[in-house]
Design a protein around this motif. Sequence first.
Motif, PDB file in Angstrom:
ATOM      1  N   HIS A  12       7.204  -0.286   3.127  1.00 43.11           N
ATOM      2  CA  HIS A  12       5.936   0.133   2.536  1.00 43.11           C
ATOM      3  C   HIS A  12       5.012   0.714   3.602  1.00 43.11           C
ATOM      4  O   HIS A  12       4.381   1.761   3.387  1.00 43.11           O
ATOM      5  CB  HIS A  12       5.291  -1.067   1.829  1.00 43.11           C
ATOM      6  CG  HIS A  12       4.020  -0.759   1.139  1.00 43.11           C
ATOM      7  ND1 HIS A  12       2.790  -1.038   1.698  1.00 43.11           N
ATOM      8  CD2 HIS A  12       3.769  -0.178  -0.060  1.00 43.11           C
ATOM      9  CE1 HIS A  12       1.841  -0.657   0.863  1.00 43.11           C
ATOM     10  NE2 HIS A  12       2.413  -0.132  -0.210  1.00 43.11           N
ATOM     11  N   ASN A  16       3.742   4.575   3.733  1.00 43.58           N
ATOM     12  CA  ASN A  16       2.317   4.922   3.747  1.00 43.58           C
ATOM     13  C   ASN A  16       1.982   5.837   4.912  1.00 43.58           C
ATOM     14  O   ASN A  16       1.188   6.773   4.753  1.00 43.58           O
ATOM     15  CB  ASN A  16       1.457   3.663   3.792  1.00 43.58           C
ATOM     16  CG  ASN A  16       1.178   3.120   2.412  1.00 43.58           C
ATOM     17  OD1 ASN A  16       1.095   3.859   1.443  1.00 43.58           O
ATOM     18  ND2 ASN A  16       1.045   1.818   2.318  1.00 43.58           N
ATOM     19  N   GLU A  53       5.576   4.339  -3.555  1.00 46.57           N
ATOM     20  CA  GLU A  53       4.594   3.448  -2.930  1.00 46.57           C
ATOM     21  C   GLU A  53       4.084   2.432  -3.947  1.00 46.57           C
ATOM     22  O   GLU A  53       3.929   1.253  -3.640  1.00 46.57           O
ATOM     23  CB  GLU A  53       3.438   4.263  -2.347  1.00 46.57           C
ATOM     24  CG  GLU A  53       2.461   3.454  -1.504  1.00 46.57           C
ATOM     25  CD  GLU A  53       1.427   2.698  -2.312  1.00 46.57           C
ATOM     26  OE1 GLU A  53       0.985   1.618  -1.860  1.00 46.57           O
ATOM     27  OE2 GLU A  53       1.064   3.177  -3.410  1.00 46.57           O
TER      28      GLU A  53
END
Length: 66
Positions: A12, A16, A53
């Motif tokens: 994650h 990002n 995401e």
Amino acid sequence: MQDYQQRVIGEHAELNAKLTKLIDFFDTETFALLPVTEKRRLEQQMVAMELYERALSSRILAFREA
């Protein structure tokens, strides 16, 4: 927290960072000079990354609630 959960959190964070770089790229002269078809592909990539995401965020939230 289990190993696979740590990997999801790391994934994650990496996603990002890549998504931020892609979004920042949209404001560059290089992006402005790309053919329209390539701009659309990059925008499609951004949408896919945003969906990914959200899926990872949902999983991480579930880890914390368990």
